[in-house]
Design a protein around this motif. Structure first.
Motif, PDB file in Angstrom:
ATOM      1  N   ASP A   1     -20.174 -21.724 -30.823  1.00  0.00           N
ATOM      2  CA  ASP A   1     -21.061 -21.219 -29.770  1.00  0.00           C
ATOM      3  C   ASP A   1     -21.024 -22.178 -28.580  1.00  0.00           C
ATOM      4  O   ASP A   1     -21.991 -22.847 -28.269  1.00  0.00           O
TER       5      ASP A   1
ATOM      6  N   TYR B   1     -15.945 -10.102 -31.662  1.00  0.00           N
ATOM      7  CA  TYR B   1     -17.399 -10.131 -31.858  1.00  0.00           C
ATOM      8  C   TYR B   1     -17.878  -9.459 -33.146  1.00  0.00           C
ATOM      9  O   TYR B   1     -18.665 -10.037 -33.897  1.00  0.00           O
TER      10      TYR B   1
ATOM     11  N   VAL C   1     -17.379 -11.603 -36.301  1.00  0.00           N
ATOM     12  CA  VAL C   1     -17.999 -12.922 -36.412  1.00  0.00           C
ATOM     13  C   VAL C   1     -19.320 -12.838 -37.175  1.00  0.00           C
ATOM     14  O   VAL C   1     -20.145 -11.957 -36.910  1.00  0.00           O
ATOM     15  N   GLN C   2     -19.491 -13.752 -38.107  1.00  0.00           N
ATOM     16  CA  GLN C   2     -20.766 -13.795 -38.844  1.00  0.00           C
ATOM     17  C   GLN C   2     -21.844 -14.414 -37.973  1.00  0.00           C
ATOM     18  O   GLN C   2     -22.955 -13.904 -37.885  1.00  0.00           O
ATOM     19  N   ALA C   3     -21.528 -15.529 -37.331  1.00  0.00           N
ATOM     20  CA  ALA C   3     -22.497 -16.170 -36.445  1.00  0.00           C
ATOM     21  C   ALA C   3     -21.769 -17.087 -35.484  1.00  0.00           C
ATOM     22  O   ALA C   3     -20.672 -17.565 -35.763  1.00  0.00           O
ATOM     23  N   TYR C   4     -22.401 -17.300 -34.312  1.00  0.00           N
ATOM     24  CA  TYR C   4     -21.902 -18.280 -33.352  1.00  0.00           C
ATOM     25  C   TYR C   4     -22.736 -19.548 -33.518  1.00  0.00           C
ATOM     26  O   TYR C   4     -23.951 -19.508 -33.355  1.00  0.00           O
ATOM     27  N   VAL C   5     -22.088 -20.639 -33.898  1.00  0.00           N
ATOM     28  CA  VAL C   5     -22.833 -21.847 -34.241  1.00  0.00           C
ATOM     29  C   VAL C   5     -22.128 -23.074 -33.668  1.00  0.00           C
ATOM     30  O   VAL C   5     -20.965 -23.016 -33.283  1.00  0.00           O
TER      31      VAL C   5
ATOM     32  N   GLN D   1     -24.541 -26.095 -36.979  1.00  0.00           N
ATOM     33  CA  GLN D   1     -24.811 -25.455 -38.265  1.00  0.00           C
ATOM     34  C   GLN D   1     -23.545 -25.146 -39.043  1.00  0.00           C
ATOM     35  O   GLN D   1     -23.602 -24.825 -40.223  1.00  0.00           O
TER      36      GLN D   1
ATOM     37  N   ASN E   1     -28.428 -13.063 -39.207  1.00  0.00           N
ATOM     38  CA  ASN E   1     -27.621 -12.818 -38.011  1.00  0.00           C
ATOM     39  C   ASN E   1     -27.676 -11.372 -37.525  1.00  0.00           C
ATOM     40  O   ASN E   1     -26.753 -10.899 -36.875  1.00  0.00           O
TER      41      ASN E   1
ATOM     42  N   GLY F   1     -27.991 -16.075 -35.321  1.00  0.00           N
ATOM     43  CA  GLY F   1     -26.661 -16.666 -35.266  1.00  0.00           C
ATOM     44  C   GLY F   1     -26.039 -16.590 -33.882  1.00  0.00           C
ATOM     45  O   GLY F   1     -24.834 -16.549 -33.735  1.00  0.00           O
ATOM     46  N   SER F   2     -26.885 -16.552 -32.853  1.00  0.00           N
ATOM     47  CA  SER F   2     -26.436 -16.421 -31.461  1.00  0.00           C
ATOM     48  C   SER F   2     -25.604 -15.162 -31.237  1.00  0.00           C
ATOM     49  O   SER F   2     -24.913 -15.042 -30.246  1.00  0.00           O
ATOM     50  N   LYS F   3     -25.651 -14.239 -32.196  1.00  0.00           N
ATOM     51  CA  LYS F   3     -24.911 -12.989 -31.991  1.00  0.00           C
ATOM     52  C   LYS F   3     -25.736 -12.025 -31.148  1.00  0.00           C
ATOM     53  O   LYS F   3     -25.203 -11.164 -30.479  1.00  0.00           O
TER      54      LYS F   3
END
Lengths: 363, 282
Positions: free
Chosen positions: A182, A218, A221-225, A228, B146, B228-230
């Motif tokens: 992220d 997008y 993706v599971q999460a933007y980190v 973490q 998320n 999760g910033s998604k």
């Protein structure tokens, strides 16, 4: 984290206590000379990244030099910049990253170092000084402190092919198993490198192409980190994660199934270096601080703690564990480094464009 | 709260308000004016401009604003649905134990809300506490981390006490005689509730709604950690402007837009606040 722990945690309704990082309580080998009392020789205001020093080192510095350290930390270059720029707080020595150092040089925010006060500079490998010249020509303003690469951390039990390309991050197969970084510049660096473009591009067509790729990514993706990613990868939350090399060594200690690779398309290498802002009031003390951190034994202690690669060649030779001393994660060979480059500051307009495009990835 | 206060000229004790007045000017009025100033000027030359405010018209920012409104609305409704019956139960409890139960609901607030949100992340993760437990029982796992659902959950958990407290306070204050009178005059329980209790509790409902809706609308930490910033909320967009781009002007401009939405939502709610009594914080 083990499953039994999780159930136990549930029983105790104490989920939080189980996610703490493993603490390494190694023997502290550094001995202070105890020549002085802290504060006898003035003060030095240090502004560093969080978790970016073994704090016991500060104590040794104070006793060795008699200089009292006022130590503060920041999370990101962008948090640090306005504080130095506005003069909200006066720091004597700061540790920004490459592109930020370039930006600060451009804006006359730094003063040249007096190398006579930093004899330990000789311990820094010449290849790292040369790499620093990309953003600090002539090594006038900065001394490298830590460096590393950006790459893919993968869980060998969850993938069944060799991972060597950014392409896996755009592969449908890994839907919901990808932890993307992220961070605007790093995110675009990945897409641009995969497409074969320069990671410092200002060409809008290339950026739009990269954006298209990120938009396709997008849903996968599971999460933007950022931070973490460590705990999530250690816990087996995802098969693939984008991570900084220094964190990779730490995660491998915690979970041996994890493997790190710098993709063949090339990647970013970054260098964080110590600089002295132009409004610093204790310049000589700041130089004493930099000199102290360049001492091989001090750099070694810090390397053990931070696990980010040290540019201090003398310190690297002191590493007892041959696996780490020769680790290609900590000290990638020139074959890897040749395909990497550093970020450059692109000016406010382009940086804003990057940010705006990054926010469009979910459309 | 000041509606019932006498005018300061006639009341020398108004001097007691001096510390708060200084506080208010220094930490509320001046900062707000600074936000307006930054929001209305260009970063480059400080000239007057609407550009920062127009940023909201960018599709991704509009989307973030819309999502924020939607998620906050859902959270507020869920909070109300959970809190109202609870407040009624607490009101009807004859024992001293109701203050104990109120306390249980407030207890989590003693812990930092960021910590509690991170705890939820640990619970909801794919291999988190909840799924470990479900797997242990051979039940299918739940994957809401998320997603917007996780964000709503986080909002509800973090802000529920702000709904319970005002509701409980207003309900507890309703005079039992009023209710008895309604029953005497032949109203059944449903009618008593619809015509007496609920209307009398409206001020509490309204302050509960504002106290949940407004922080939900502006949050960015919950969407970062549980989303999760998604999922980009308007709070995240504003945070980026300040933190990542160091652009206080565009960040302030977007904050002004958000403030307008907060004001609109409060005005809408206030329309239904006919009585307006002391439990309302606004």
């Amino acid at each position: 984290m083990k499953k039994t722990n999780k159930i136990l945690a549930l029983g105790m309704v104490a989920a939080l206590t189980f996610t703490g990082c493993g603490s390494e309580d190694e023997e502290f080998t550094l001995k202070a000379t105890n020549n002085y009392k802290a504060g006898e020789n003035g003060e030095v205001y240090v502004y560093n990244w969080g978790e970016y020093i073994d704090e016991r080192v500060i104590d040794v510095f104070e006793k060795d030099t008699g200089i009292k350290v006022i130590y503060n930390t920041f999370e990101e270059n962008e948090d640090m910049y306005p504080i130095i720029a506005t003069g909200a707080a006066k720091y004597d020595v700061v540790c920004p990253s490459d592109y930020m150092i370039q930006k600060m040089i451009d804006e006359d925010m730094l003063q040249p170092l007096n190398k006579d006060n930093i004899p330990n500079l000789k311990n820094i490998g010449s290849e790292y000084l040369k790499a620093s010249e990309e953003f600090d020509p002539g090594n006038v303003y900065s001394v490298p402190y830590c460096w590393g690469t950006v790459g893919i951390l993968y869980n060998t039990t969850m993938v069944d092919e060799p991972i060597d390309s950014w392409g896996v991050l755009f592969d449908e197969k890994y839907k919901n198993d990808i932890l993307m970084i992220d961070s605007v510049r790093d995110g675009f660096m990945i897409a641009l490198s995969y497409l074969g473009y320069d990671q410092n591009t200002t060409n809008e067509a290339e950026l739009n192409e990269a954006l298209e790729l990120l938009q396709k990514q997008y849903p996968l993706v599971q999460a933007y980190v950022v931070d973490q990613v460590r705990d999530k990868m250690i816990g087996g939350e995802a098969a693939l994660g984008v991570i900084y090399s220094g964190e990779a060594i730490y995660t491998q200690r915690e979970n041996p199934d994890l493997e790190y690779v710098v993709p063949k398309e090339g990647s970013n290498t970054w260098i964080d270096g110590w600089v002295i802002p132009s409004n610093a009031e204790n310049k000589e003390n700041a130089e004493a601080w930099i000199n102290f951190l360049c001492r091989p034994d001090v750099a070694l202690v810090n390397f053990d703690y931070i696990t980010y690669s040290t540019p201090n060649t003398a310190a690297r030779e002191l590493i007892e564990d041959a696996d780490i001393r020769n680790s290609t994660i900590a000290f990638p060979g020139s074959d890897i480094l040749d395909r990497c480059s550093t970020f450059k500051y692109l000016g406010e307009e382009v940086e804003t464009l990057y940010m705006n495009l990054w926010n469009k990835k979910s459309n | 709260m000041s509606k019932n206060a006498k005018s300061p000229a006639k009341n020398p004790s108004a001097l007691l308000a001096t510390p708060y007045t200084i506080w208010m000017i220094g930490f509320i009025v001046i900062p707000l004016l600074m936000v307006v100033y930054y929001g209305m000027t260009a970063k480059s030359d400080g000239a007057f401009t609407f550009e920062n405010i127009k940023l909201i018209a960018q599709p991704e920012n509009l989307r973030a604003l819309w999502l924020s409104i939607l998620l906050s609305l859902i959270s507020t409704i869920i909070c109300l649905v959970i809190a109202y019956p609870l407040a009624m139960i607490l009101r009807n409890m004859k024992f001293k134990s109701n203050s104990f139960i109120v306390m249980i609901f407030i207890l989590p607030m003693w812990m930092n809300s960021l910590l509690r949100t991170i705890a939820w992340q640990n619970i909801l993760e794919r291999k988190g506490v909840l799924n470990a437990f479900l797997t242990f029982l051979n039940l299918p796992t739940l994957n809401i981390i998320n997603t917007p659902a996780a964000i709503v959950l986080g909002m509800v958990y973090d802000f529920l006490p702000f709904m319970i407290l005002p509701l409980y306070n207003t309900l507890a204050k309703i005079d039992e005689n009023v209710i008895n009178a309604a029953r005497d005059l032949g109203a059944n329980s449903r009618q008593t509730f619809m015509k007496i209790i609920f209307p009398l509790s409206l001020p509490g409902v309204i302050s509960g709604i504002t106290m949940v809706f407004v922080p939900s609308l502006t949050t960015f930490a919950i969407s970062n950690i549980l989303g999760g910033s998604k999922v980009l909320l308007i709070g995240n967009v504003i945070e980026q402007q300040f933190q990542k781009l160091n652009n206080w002007n565009s960040g302030s401009g977007l904050s002004l837009v958000l403030m307008v939405f907060v004001l609109i939502s409060m005005a809408l709610v206030a329309k239904y606040d006919k009585g307006g009594d002391s439990t309302s914080v606004w």
